[in-house]
Design an enzyme around this catalytic site. Structure first.
Site, PDB file in Angstrom:
ATOM      1  CD1 TRP A  57      -2.265   1.973   0.322  1.00  0.00           C
ATOM      2  CD2 TRP A  57      -2.755   1.426   2.423  1.00  0.00           C
ATOM      3  NE1 TRP A  57      -3.248   2.843   0.761  1.00  0.00           N
ATOM      4  CE2 TRP A  57      -3.559   2.519   2.052  1.00  0.00           C
ATOM      5  CE3 TRP A  57      -2.884   0.894   3.712  1.00  0.00           C
ATOM      6  CZ2 TRP A  57      -4.477   3.110   2.921  1.00  0.00           C
ATOM      7  CZ3 TRP A  57      -3.809   1.479   4.576  1.00  0.00           C
ATOM      8  CH2 TRP A  57      -4.592   2.567   4.187  1.00  0.00           C
TER       9      TRP A  57
ATOM     10  CG  ASP B  66      -1.760  -7.811   0.292  1.00  0.00           C
ATOM     11  OD1 ASP B  66      -2.573  -8.700  -0.022  1.00  0.00           O
ATOM     12  OD2 ASP B  66      -2.102  -6.643   0.595  1.00  0.00           O
TER      13      ASP B  66
ATOM     14  CE1 TYR C  80      -4.361  -0.705  -0.945  1.00  0.00           C
ATOM     15  CE2 TYR C  80      -2.519  -2.210  -1.182  1.00  0.00           C
ATOM     16  CZ  TYR C  80      -3.668  -1.821  -0.535  1.00  0.00           C
ATOM     17  OH  TYR C  80      -4.124  -2.560   0.536  1.00  0.00           O
TER      18      TYR C  80
ATOM     19  CG  HIS D  76      -9.605  -3.850  -1.317  1.00  0.00           C
ATOM     20  ND1 HIS D  76      -8.838  -2.972  -2.061  1.00  0.00           N
ATOM     21  CD2 HIS D  76      -9.197  -3.688  -0.033  1.00  0.00           C
ATOM     22  CE1 HIS D  76      -8.021  -2.332  -1.262  1.00  0.00           C
ATOM     23  NE2 HIS D  76      -8.226  -2.742  -0.026  1.00  0.00           N
TER      24      HIS D  76
ATOM     25  CB  SER E 139      -9.118  -7.834   2.248  1.00  0.00           C
ATOM     26  OG  SER E 139      -8.486  -6.969   3.160  1.00  0.00           O
TER      27      SER E 139
END
Length: 328
Positions: free
Chosen positions: A21, A51, A56, A122, A153
C-alpha cells in the site's frame, strides 16, 4: 527467513511479507524509486509474499511490483492483489461477475501475468458475504484460469467467520495487532480448523507500534493518517487500528520497556503476531530500504516470554479494548 504454508493454497511463503500500500499511495510522498528500492530490499531479505491492490495509487503499486519482478528474474514470489474498491459507489450490487472479471483483467495487465496467484475481495460491504453468487463468480474466474485462488480482505471478525463458510475461500486478510486482538478470540481457531490462510495487515497500527510517533508528529495532506483520522475516507479501523491517537501513544509508552534488547519496537510488534501459529503471513509496509530490512528481521528475534505476553494482554484489556474490541 522462516516460511509457513498459506492455508489450502499450498503456497509456501515467508512468514514476513511485503505490504505494498505504501508504495502505491495514501502514505505521503513515496517516490517510485524509493518504492522499488524498498521492495527489492524485502525480496533480498527473503520475502516471498507481496500483497497489493488495484486501487493503491490507481494501479501504481501493481505496476511497480511488475517492473521490479521483471528486472530481477529468477523465482517469482507469490503476489496477492485485491479487487472491488474501484466501485463508485462502493455498494454490494457492484460485486457481480462482470465487474469482478473486469477488475481481474486490469490487475493481470498491471502485474503483467496470465494468472493471478491470489485475488481478494477488498473489504466489501458486509452484505456481500451473504451472497453466494459473488463466490460463484470467483469460482468461474478460477475455471477460466484467470486466478489460481481467491480470498477476502475483511474489516470485521463477523465477516471473516462468514467468509470461511464458503469452501472456495482460501485466505482471509484481517487486521490483527497488539491494539486489535479480537481475532484471537475465535477467528484464528476457526481458520486453522478449516485450513484457511490468514494474512495479517496493519500490523504496526499505521506506525503507532514503531514507537516513533508523538503528539507532535505531522502527517502529509495526502497521508491517510491525516485525512482518514476519523474515518472520513474509509473505515476508521484502517487508520491507527481505530484507536484514538492520544490513548494509543500512552499505551506505546507502556510497551516500550517490554521490547527485547536484541530487537526493535517494530520487530517486537511483528513477533507478537507471529506467536500465533494460525497466522500464515504478516504484511508490514515499507517506504524505504531501511524499513524493509527491519521488518524482515522480525522473525529472527526470540519468542516472547509468557510474562511479556501477559503484560501485553493486561495493557490491552485496560487501555485499548474499550476503544476497539466491540467495533470490529
Amino acid at each position: 527467513m522462516k516460511t509457513r504454508i498459506l492455508g489450502r493454497t499450498g503456497y509456501e511463503i515467508s512468514e514476513i511479507g511485503f505490504g505494498a500500500w505504501q508504495i502505491g499511495g495514501s502514505w505521503g510522498d513515496v517516490s517510485e524509486a524509493d518504492g522499488k528500492k524498498a521492495l527489492n530490499a524485502a525480496l533480498d531479505a527473503g520475502v516471498t509474499f507481496v500483497d497489493t491492490a488495484d486501487v493503491y495509487g490507481d494501479g501504481r503499486s501493481e505496476r511497480i511490483i511488475a517492473d521490479v519482478l521483471k528486472s530481477r528474474g529468477g523465482t517469482r514470489p507469490t503476489v496477492a492483489t485485491k479487487a472491488g474498491r474501484r466501485l463508485n459507489p462502493h455498494v454490494s450490487e457492484g460485486y457481480n461477475a462482470g465487474n469482478l472479471e473486469a477488475f481481474v483483467d486490469r490487475s493481470l495487465k498491471n502485474l503483467e501475468v496470465d494468472t493471478l496467484d491470489l485475488v481478494q475481495l477488498h473489504c466489501p460491504p458486509t452484505e456481500v458475504y451473504y451472497r453466494p453468487d459473488v463466490f460463484e463468480a470467483l469460482d468461474g474466474l478460477k475455471i477460466k484460469g484467470k486466478i489460481r485462488h481467491y480470498g477476502v480482505s475483511v474489516e470485521k471478525v463477523e465477516e471473516a467467520l462468514k467468509a470461511i463458510e464458503y469452501p472456495g475461500v482460501a485466505t482471509v486478510q484481517i487486521i490483527y495487532n497488539i491494539f486489535r486482538q479480537r481475532p484471537h478470540d475465535l477467528f484464528l481457531q476457526e481458520a486453522a480448523k478449516k485450513n484457511v490462510g490468514v494474512i495479517v495487515r496493519v500490523p504496526l497500527a499505521s506506525g503507532l507500534l514503531t514507537g516513533k510517533l508523538s503528539a507532535q508528529t505531522v502527517f502529509a495532506k495526502e497521508d491517510h493518517r491525516n485525512f482518514n483520522r476519523n474515518g472520513e475516507a474509509f473505515d476508521v479501523g484502517e487508520t491507527f487500528a481505530g484507536v484514538p491517537f492520544e490513548a494509543a501513544l500512552a499505551a506505546v509508552e507502556e510497551l516500550k520497556p517490554l521490547v527485547p534488547q536484541n530487537g526493535s519496537m517494530v520487530q517486537f510488534a511483528l513477533r507478537w503476531i507471529l506467536e500465533q501459529k494460525a497466522v500464515s503471513v504478516v504484511i508490514p509496509g515499507a517506504r524505504n530500504e531501511a524499513q524493509a530490512h527491519i521488518n524482515a528481521g522480525a522473525g529472527d528475534i526470540a519468542a516472547l516470554s509468557a510474562a511479556t505476553l501477559a503484560k501485553i494482554a493486561e495493557l490491552y484489556e485496560r487501555s485499548i479494548k474499550p476503544h476497539v474490541h466491540q467495533k470490529w
